[in-house]
Design a protein around this motif. Sequence first.
Motif, PDB file in Angstrom:
ATOM      1  N   ARG A 175       0.838  -1.190   0.000  1.00 18.47           N
ATOM      2  CA  ARG A 175       0.000   0.000   0.000  1.00 18.47           C
ATOM      3  C   ARG A 175       0.885   1.256   0.000  1.00 18.47           C
ATOM      4  NH1 ARG A 175      -2.643   0.162   5.499  1.00 18.47           N
ATOM      5  NH2 ARG A 175      -0.947   1.530   6.066  1.00 18.47           N
ATOM      6  N   GLU A 176       1.941   1.239   0.808  1.00 20.35           N
ATOM      7  CA  GLU A 176       2.814   2.414   0.884  1.00 20.35           C
ATOM      8  C   GLU A 176       3.570   2.637  -0.413  1.00 20.35           C
ATOM      9  OE1 GLU A 176       2.745   4.871   2.904  1.00 20.35           O
ATOM     10  OE2 GLU A 176       1.225   3.759   4.004  1.00 20.35           O
ATOM     11  N   VAL A 177       3.952   1.544  -1.097  1.00 16.88           N
ATOM     12  CA  VAL A 177       4.612   1.734  -2.396  1.00 16.88           C
ATOM     13  C   VAL A 177       3.651   2.443  -3.340  1.00 16.88           C
ATOM     14  CG1 VAL A 177       5.800   0.653  -4.338  1.00 16.88           C
ATOM     15  CG2 VAL A 177       5.995  -0.357  -2.072  1.00 16.88           C
ATOM     16  N   ARG A 179       1.157   4.391  -2.605  1.00 17.45           N
ATOM     17  CA  ARG A 179       1.004   5.799  -2.189  1.00 17.45           C
ATOM     18  C   ARG A 179       2.237   6.615  -2.579  1.00 17.45           C
ATOM     19  NH1 ARG A 179      -0.045   6.516   3.822  1.00 17.45           N
ATOM     20  NH2 ARG A 179      -0.626   8.648   3.261  1.00 17.45           N
ATOM     21  N   THR A 180       3.404   6.005  -2.461  1.00 18.06           N
ATOM     22  CA  THR A 180       4.627   6.710  -2.838  1.00 18.06           C
ATOM     23  C   THR A 180       4.586   7.081  -4.317  1.00 18.06           C
ATOM     24  OG1 THR A 180       5.863   5.589  -1.099  1.00 18.06           O
ATOM     25  CG2 THR A 180       7.163   6.504  -2.909  1.00 18.06           C
TER      26      THR A 180
ATOM     27  N   GLU B 375      11.276  10.064  -3.379  1.00 21.19           N
ATOM     28  CA  GLU B 375       9.967   9.895  -3.998  1.00 21.19           C
ATOM     29  C   GLU B 375       9.963  10.442  -5.426  1.00 21.19           C
ATOM     30  OE1 GLU B 375       6.376   9.903  -1.538  1.00 21.19           O
ATOM     31  OE2 GLU B 375       5.725  11.581  -2.765  1.00 21.19           O
ATOM     32  N   ARG B 379       9.405   8.072  -8.812  1.00 21.32           N
ATOM     33  CA  ARG B 379       8.316   8.312  -9.763  1.00 21.32           C
ATOM     34  C   ARG B 379       8.794   8.435 -11.203  1.00 21.32           C
ATOM     35  NH1 ARG B 379       3.666  12.019  -6.844  1.00 21.32           N
ATOM     36  NH2 ARG B 379       3.472  10.688  -4.985  1.00 21.32           N
ATOM     37  N   LEU B 384      12.332   2.186  -6.410  1.00 20.73           N
ATOM     38  CA  LEU B 384      12.099   2.694  -5.057  1.00 20.73           C
ATOM     39  C   LEU B 384      13.418   2.580  -4.302  1.00 20.73           C
ATOM     40  CD1 LEU B 384       9.609   3.570  -3.195  1.00 20.73           C
ATOM     41  CD2 LEU B 384       9.926   1.310  -2.173  1.00 20.73           C
ATOM     42  N   LEU B 424       9.548   0.523   4.258  1.00 20.39           N
ATOM     43  CA  LEU B 424       8.280   1.189   3.952  1.00 20.39           C
ATOM     44  C   LEU B 424       7.610   1.795   5.163  1.00 20.39           C
ATOM     45  CD1 LEU B 424       7.476  -1.062   1.008  1.00 20.39           C
ATOM     46  CD2 LEU B 424       7.431   1.422   0.941  1.00 20.39           C
ATOM     47  N   TYR B 427       8.872   5.210   4.679  1.00 18.05           N
ATOM     48  CA  TYR B 427       8.132   5.857   3.586  1.00 18.05           C
ATOM     49  C   TYR B 427       6.717   6.240   4.049  1.00 18.05           C
ATOM     50  CZ  TYR B 427      11.418   5.406  -0.317  1.00 18.05           C
ATOM     51  OH  TYR B 427      12.478   5.563  -1.166  1.00 18.05           O
ATOM     52  N   GLN B 428       6.118   5.365   4.841  1.00 21.04           N
ATOM     53  CA  GLN B 428       4.772   5.664   5.338  1.00 21.04           C
ATOM     54  C   GLN B 428       4.785   6.937   6.185  1.00 21.04           C
ATOM     55  OE1 GLN B 428       2.825   2.455   7.424  1.00 21.04           O
ATOM     56  NE2 GLN B 428       0.926   3.608   7.659  1.00 21.04           N
ATOM     57  N   ASN B 431       4.991   9.716   3.797  1.00 23.81           N
ATOM     58  CA  ASN B 431       3.720   9.896   3.080  1.00 23.81           C
ATOM     59  C   ASN B 431       2.646  10.510   3.984  1.00 23.81           C
ATOM     60  OD1 ASN B 431       4.708   8.815   0.668  1.00 23.81           O
ATOM     61  ND2 ASN B 431       4.083   6.728   1.178  1.00 23.81           N
TER      62      ASN B 431
END
Lengths: 456, 456
Positions: A175-177, A179-180, B375, B379, B384, B424, B427-428, B431
């Motif tokens: 899920r976090e990937v 969102r990233t 991030e 993208r 990642l 993650l 990352y969370q 985010n």
Amino acid sequence: MAKEIPYKIYLEENEMPKYWYNVRADMKKKPAPLLNPVTHAPMTHEELSKVFCEELVKQELDETTREYPIPQEILDFYKMYRPSPLVRAYCLEKKLNTPAKIYYKFEGNNTSGSHKLNSAIAQAYYAKKQGLKGVTTETGAGQWGTALSMACSYFELDCKVYMVKVSYEQKPFRREVMRTYGASVTPSPSDTTEVGRKILAEFPGTGGSLGCAISEAVEASSKLDGYRYVLGSVLNQVLLHQSVIGMECKIAMDKYGITPDIIIGCAGGGSNLGGLISPFMGEMLRGEKKYQFIAVEPASCPSLTRGKYAYDYCDTGKVCPLQKMYTLGNGFMPASNHAGGLRYHGMSSVLSELYDQGLMEARNVEQTSVFAAAEEFARVEGILPAPESSHAIKVAMDEAIKCRETGEEKTILFGLTGTGYFDLVAYQKFNDGVMVDYIPTEEDLAKGLRSLPVME
Amino acid sequence: MAKEIPYKIYLEENEMPKYWYNVRADMKKKPAPLLNPVTHAPMTHEELSKVFCEELVKQELDETTREYPIPQEILDFYKMYRPSPLVRAYCLEKKLNTPAKIYYKFEGNNTSGSHKLNSAIAQAYYAKKQGLKGVTTETGAGQWGTALSMACSYFELDCKVYMVKVSYEQKPFRREVMRTYGASVTPSPSDTTEVGRKILAEFPGTGGSLGCAISEAVEASSKLDGYRYVLGSVLNQVLLHQSVIGMECKIAMDKYGITPDIIIGCAGGGSNLGGLISPFMGEMLRGEKKYQFIAVEPASCPSLTRGKYAYDYCDTGKVCPLQKMYTLGNGFMPASNHAGGLRYHGMSSVLSELYDQGLMEARNVEQTSVFAAAEEFARVEGILPAPESSHAIKVAMDEAIKCRETGEEKTILFGLTGTGYFDLVAYQKFNDGVMVDYIPTEEDLAKGLRSLPVME
């Protein structure tokens, strides 16, 4: 004389496939058409265009065009993570003491962790080209959702993912990937759709299911201006995009004068297997060569080996078209203890038809034997495989061991679809010795088949 | 004329480096010697051999041999995941609208997820060659432990990992990868060592620390027949093995006629940065070429930029040798909210000396800016990145933006050491907008430096 074969074969940029191969063009008997779920008449381009992008509908229905040139924008994206390596499994061969030559096509070296990205980028591209604002989809464990979020981020498309609630809560990392990569991720069932609210009212506290998430994603796209729904497997268009796997394989093997005797892939909805075998199957369909193809599915969800070849709904919510396929029935629920993916009740109609014509074999394997193969593979080949991919590893190892016994020097090719970095809860169960197998009883299967639609 | 440069450069098998490069051989002023922690006399080969393998002690102390041929067994293992690609970051350049040419060497395409495997396999090889039964080590987040467990599994060596207890409990996934590769993983502090029991008695319920885990691993190896201790960074031997990164880069860049102006790497203990820059630094030390080298460290643990160049213990338990290095003091504790690695109090003595001689720059960056860069990179480039690697991304992007402003077409090379699949949770936090920065105060730094040993 053939060139010396490297440990890993990477195609050069100028050797890369320039088109996707549509195996239906070479099938004498084509897969049966999609049917309207209400009228049972063949789905028209117009009907499908309400759900999917124009160009993807064309691909979905096109049974005659053999080669689809890959658009330059997609080729550019492919450069990020393709070619994927074709690896000679020297260490595994040595460990198994087999005269067989084992090759695997490794699709896991990208952030989505699997082959799913091959179709995600294509579907996002056509959505962008059509001027859409975004796409909706569902995801279970999150592999497809991750791939799609990466693809949408690249083309600056909005991406709405309905993620099965139990996965949303238990697998926060995928899920976090997502969102990233800028996707919005909604646990399904949710109160954002009618179908979601209905299910929540009926089953408060439910953990959701893939079928419900599909229905929510389809409904969401239909109510949003400039959105379409996209799907990561099963469909003809997905197999077409995934043919890039097999095309690269074939180019690499031809370059070095390698001919596989056996080609093996895991099969859930069929996207990886269909993509891997397509160009080889094409040669067989055209009478040019012979290969042995083996689809490997989990014993807990054995659509090819124990299902029925019949028209069925593609989703549990029964809103999607009917497809003729090997199916366990849209009401079949694989055991919740099953740790890998490959939980879909049906199978790609292309693969179903090829299997029905006897052009492909299928086997089912139990998950503890799959994880044992995965661990053995990881220790000698250095890659921690996804549980899904490990179904193919298991059968490739079985075939290599047979070669040891018979002395045959067969060449085995299998698809290693992805990595297991997000499946470590399952590995832990295996390491702790608490993983169990589940094989549906005849009664379980009969119950699933009772959910098939009644056709006149 | 230079060849056309592909998007990703993979060396051919016959182009791969055959030796590691020892940058100390070209340094006029050598790094200061390791000292015995009790007598403060230089550590002898004999003393070090009680802790490390014979061949590794030789490498550790050897300041003159320029080239170390890589043993064939290690070259064979390297084939599994090397060459790593040298990637032209076309998409990032476009996103930043910069005239700079950005390249990165990506070391994350292996199951350990980072460059650590380059030295793990070498250290396991020499342990096996010496006829040892196994090795012990410590791990924090688990990157090094994972790499070592893969290497030991390959050579069928026992591998005992002491994992900082708080990580053991909060990061069960890396632990499971290690177990899948057959390593035993013990949360530290544990009751299996004297030092562990002592700490447990003094601080019941403590979550442990890297310093404590090192002490346990060293003690465990000393008490087991046929075991040695191994370490994944800081040491000269580790930089030697990691020079394979820079060697591959240099061969690939020379092949296509590319000369980097700036070379950037993240720096914790220095293993990746040292490996990446070694052959380029060698050219500069020999007066052949000039490069700008930039070490990037976290603002929360700024050993080069805010530390002192002094003799210090390599571990918090003060049982390891003294090393002259840029250090914050062995008693310095980086903020617990710091999400990435790069938490070591000191720095490789080779890099410390090069920095002291003014041959390399250093910068520190705050973690929210690092995750923002991560991030943005993910993208557009599809990977990642690990938080550690993202320190280098941040400064590479800063430099590319400067080029946009000045119009300079600089060529920037940075090391992308690994993937962030096991990061993650961090990352969370990013985010969710709840990640915070931490910069040690002058008082924090002074407190850390008070733990330096008193030297006569």
